[in-house]
Design a protein around this motif. Structure first.
Motif, PDB file in Angstrom:
ATOM      1  N   PHE A   9      55.987  81.581  48.924  1.00 36.19           N
ATOM      2  CA  PHE A   9      56.565  81.118  47.662  1.00 36.19           C
ATOM      3  C   PHE A   9      55.621  80.127  46.976  1.00 36.19           C
ATOM      4  CE2 PHE A   9      61.096  81.624  49.564  1.00 36.19           C
ATOM      5  CZ  PHE A   9      61.036  82.991  49.394  1.00 36.19           C
ATOM      6  N   TYR A  10      55.088  79.197  47.766  1.00 35.72           N
ATOM      7  CA  TYR A  10      54.192  78.183  47.215  1.00 35.72           C
ATOM      8  C   TYR A  10      52.963  78.821  46.569  1.00 35.72           C
ATOM      9  CZ  TYR A  10      50.791  74.380  47.055  1.00 35.72           C
ATOM     10  OH  TYR A  10      49.839  73.480  46.639  1.00 35.72           O
ATOM     11  N   SER A  11      52.338  79.765  47.252  1.00 38.88           N
ATOM     12  CA  SER A  11      51.132  80.387  46.695  1.00 38.88           C
ATOM     13  C   SER A  11      51.464  81.177  45.437  1.00 38.88           C
ATOM     14  CB  SER A  11      50.427  81.257  47.734  1.00 38.88           C
ATOM     15  OG  SER A  11      51.254  82.301  48.171  1.00 38.88           O
ATOM     16  N   PHE A  12      52.638  81.816  45.405  1.00 36.77           N
ATOM     17  CA  PHE A  12      53.053  82.541  44.201  1.00 36.77           C
ATOM     18  C   PHE A  12      53.242  81.579  43.034  1.00 36.77           C
ATOM     19  CE2 PHE A  12      56.531  83.906  41.430  1.00 36.77           C
ATOM     20  CZ  PHE A  12      55.969  85.053  40.889  1.00 36.77           C
ATOM     21  N   PHE A  13      53.984  80.499  43.244  1.00 34.38           N
ATOM     22  CA  PHE A  13      54.235  79.552  42.162  1.00 34.38           C
ATOM     23  C   PHE A  13      52.968  78.800  41.757  1.00 34.38           C
ATOM     24  CE2 PHE A  13      58.712  79.843  43.738  1.00 34.38           C
ATOM     25  CZ  PHE A  13      59.206  80.465  42.604  1.00 34.38           C
ATOM     26  N   LYS A  14      52.103  78.535  42.703  1.00 38.85           N
ATOM     27  CA  LYS A  14      50.838  77.874  42.384  1.00 38.85           C
ATOM     28  C   LYS A  14      49.982  78.777  41.499  1.00 38.85           C
ATOM     29  CE  LYS A  14      46.812  75.758  44.481  1.00 38.85           C
ATOM     30  NZ  LYS A  14      46.048  75.550  45.697  1.00 38.85           N
ATOM     31  N   SER A  24      48.630  68.998  33.789  1.00 39.40           N
ATOM     32  CA  SER A  24      49.422  67.778  33.985  1.00 39.40           C
ATOM     33  C   SER A  24      50.888  68.067  34.343  1.00 39.40           C
ATOM     34  CB  SER A  24      49.369  66.914  32.727  1.00 39.40           C
ATOM     35  OG  SER A  24      49.948  67.614  31.633  1.00 39.40           O
ATOM     36  N   LEU A  25      51.355  69.278  34.095  1.00 36.38           N
ATOM     37  CA  LEU A  25      52.758  69.617  34.366  1.00 36.38           C
ATOM     38  C   LEU A  25      52.937  70.444  35.628  1.00 36.38           C
ATOM     39  CD1 LEU A  25      53.918  70.537  30.754  1.00 36.38           C
ATOM     40  CD2 LEU A  25      54.253  68.392  31.964  1.00 36.38           C
ATOM     41  N   ARG A  26      51.890  70.727  36.339  1.00 37.60           N
ATOM     42  CA  ARG A  26      51.984  71.587  37.507  1.00 37.60           C
ATOM     43  C   ARG A  26      52.585  70.856  38.701  1.00 37.60           C
ATOM     44  NH1 ARG A  26      45.989  74.065  36.995  1.00 37.60           N
ATOM     45  NH2 ARG A  26      46.337  75.065  35.000  1.00 37.60           N
ATOM     46  N   MET A  27      53.545  71.485  39.316  1.00 38.31           N
ATOM     47  CA  MET A  27      54.125  70.967  40.552  1.00 38.31           C
ATOM     48  C   MET A  27      54.739  72.122  41.340  1.00 38.31           C
ATOM     49  SD  MET A  27      57.153  68.701  38.979  1.00 38.31           S
ATOM     50  CE  MET A  27      58.457  69.444  38.058  1.00 38.31           C
ATOM     51  N   PRO A  28      53.905  73.034  41.815  1.00 36.53           N
ATOM     52  CA  PRO A  28      54.428  74.220  42.505  1.00 36.53           C
ATOM     53  C   PRO A  28      55.185  73.884  43.783  1.00 36.53           C
ATOM     54  CG  PRO A  28      52.063  74.076  42.801  1.00 36.53           C
ATOM     55  CD  PRO A  28      52.443  73.033  41.787  1.00 36.53           C
ATOM     56  N   GLN A  29      54.863  72.767  44.424  1.00 34.04           N
ATOM     57  CA  GLN A  29      55.566  72.414  45.658  1.00 34.04           C
ATOM     58  C   GLN A  29      57.036  72.118  45.394  1.00 34.04           C
ATOM     59  OE1 GLN A  29      53.173  70.689  44.195  1.00 34.04           O
ATOM     60  NE2 GLN A  29      53.625  68.519  44.173  1.00 34.04           N
ATOM     61  N   HIS A  30      57.348  71.482  44.270  1.00 27.93           N
ATOM     62  CA  HIS A  30      58.742  71.181  43.952  1.00 27.93           C
ATOM     63  C   HIS A  30      59.493  72.430  43.496  1.00 27.93           C
ATOM     64  CE1 HIS A  30      58.502  66.872  44.514  1.00 27.93           C
ATOM     65  NE2 HIS A  30      57.330  66.906  43.909  1.00 27.93           N
ATOM     66  N   ILE A  31      58.825  73.272  42.747  1.00 23.61           N
ATOM     67  CA  ILE A  31      59.452  74.529  42.322  1.00 23.61           C
ATOM     68  C   ILE A  31      59.719  75.403  43.540  1.00 23.61           C
ATOM     69  CG2 ILE A  31      59.083  76.649  41.002  1.00 23.61           C
ATOM     70  CD1 ILE A  31      57.495  74.880  39.008  1.00 23.61           C
ATOM     71  N   THR A  32      58.787  75.414  44.479  1.00 21.96           N
ATOM     72  CA  THR A  32      58.968  76.183  45.705  1.00 21.96           C
ATOM     73  C   THR A  32      60.158  75.673  46.504  1.00 21.96           C
ATOM     74  OG1 THR A  32      56.589  76.608  45.806  1.00 21.96           O
ATOM     75  CG2 THR A  32      57.838  76.941  47.827  1.00 21.96           C
ATOM     76  N   VAL A  33      60.260  74.368  46.662  1.00 17.23           N
ATOM     77  CA  VAL A  33      61.391  73.789  47.395  1.00 17.23           C
ATOM     78  C   VAL A  33      62.705  74.124  46.685  1.00 17.23           C
ATOM     79  CG1 VAL A  33      62.517  71.595  47.943  1.00 17.23           C
ATOM     80  CG2 VAL A  33      60.173  71.988  48.634  1.00 17.23           C
TER      81      VAL A  33
END
Length: 127
Positions: A9-14, A24-33
């Motif tokens: 999931f993390y790699s997909f969202f990243k 500046s708006l990227r936060m794939p770890q939070h979207i993944t969680v």
């Protein structure tokens, strides 16, 4: 297994954020969680529906209990996957894997998504 699914999931969202979102708006770890948390709650909901149906228990939750549960789940996922940048350690663990393991990991993540939804629909339909 959950780390593997988290990494997929993390790699997909990243990857998605790198192509669609300003840096500046990227936060794939939070979207993944958050996404993982939604699937987890679907699984809990399926379990609760099964308990209600087969044990004939009446389970009623008010809004405060639901919000407290959501906060508890998010906090748990936060400390398991994000706190002290654990998501980077998880990513590093899986980045160098073989193509076969990568495909199996993707299939595992997709299976988790599809089966979570299918089980909820089946249980909800039969209750």
């Amino acid at each position: 297994m959950f780390y593997n699914i988290f990494y997929r999931f993390y790699s997909f969202f990243k990857y998605t954020e790198e192509n669609l979102t300003p840096k500046s708006l990227r936060m794939p770890q939070h979207i993944t969680v958050f996404f993982f948390m939604i699937l987890f709650i679907l699984n809990i909901g399926t379990f609760v529906l099964l308990i209600k149906e087969y044990l004939r228990l009446k389970i009623v939750l008010n809004e405060i209990e639901i919000i407290a549960f959501l906060i508890l789940v998010y906090a748990s996922f936060y400390f398991v996957f994000i706190h002290k940048k654990k998501y980077l350690k998880i990513a590093k663990r899986y980045e160098g894997e073989t193509k076969t393991k990568r495909v199996l990991g993707i299939l595992l993540a997709l299976s988790y998504i599809v089966l979570s939804i299918i089980f909820l629909v089946i249980v909800d339909y039969n209750t």
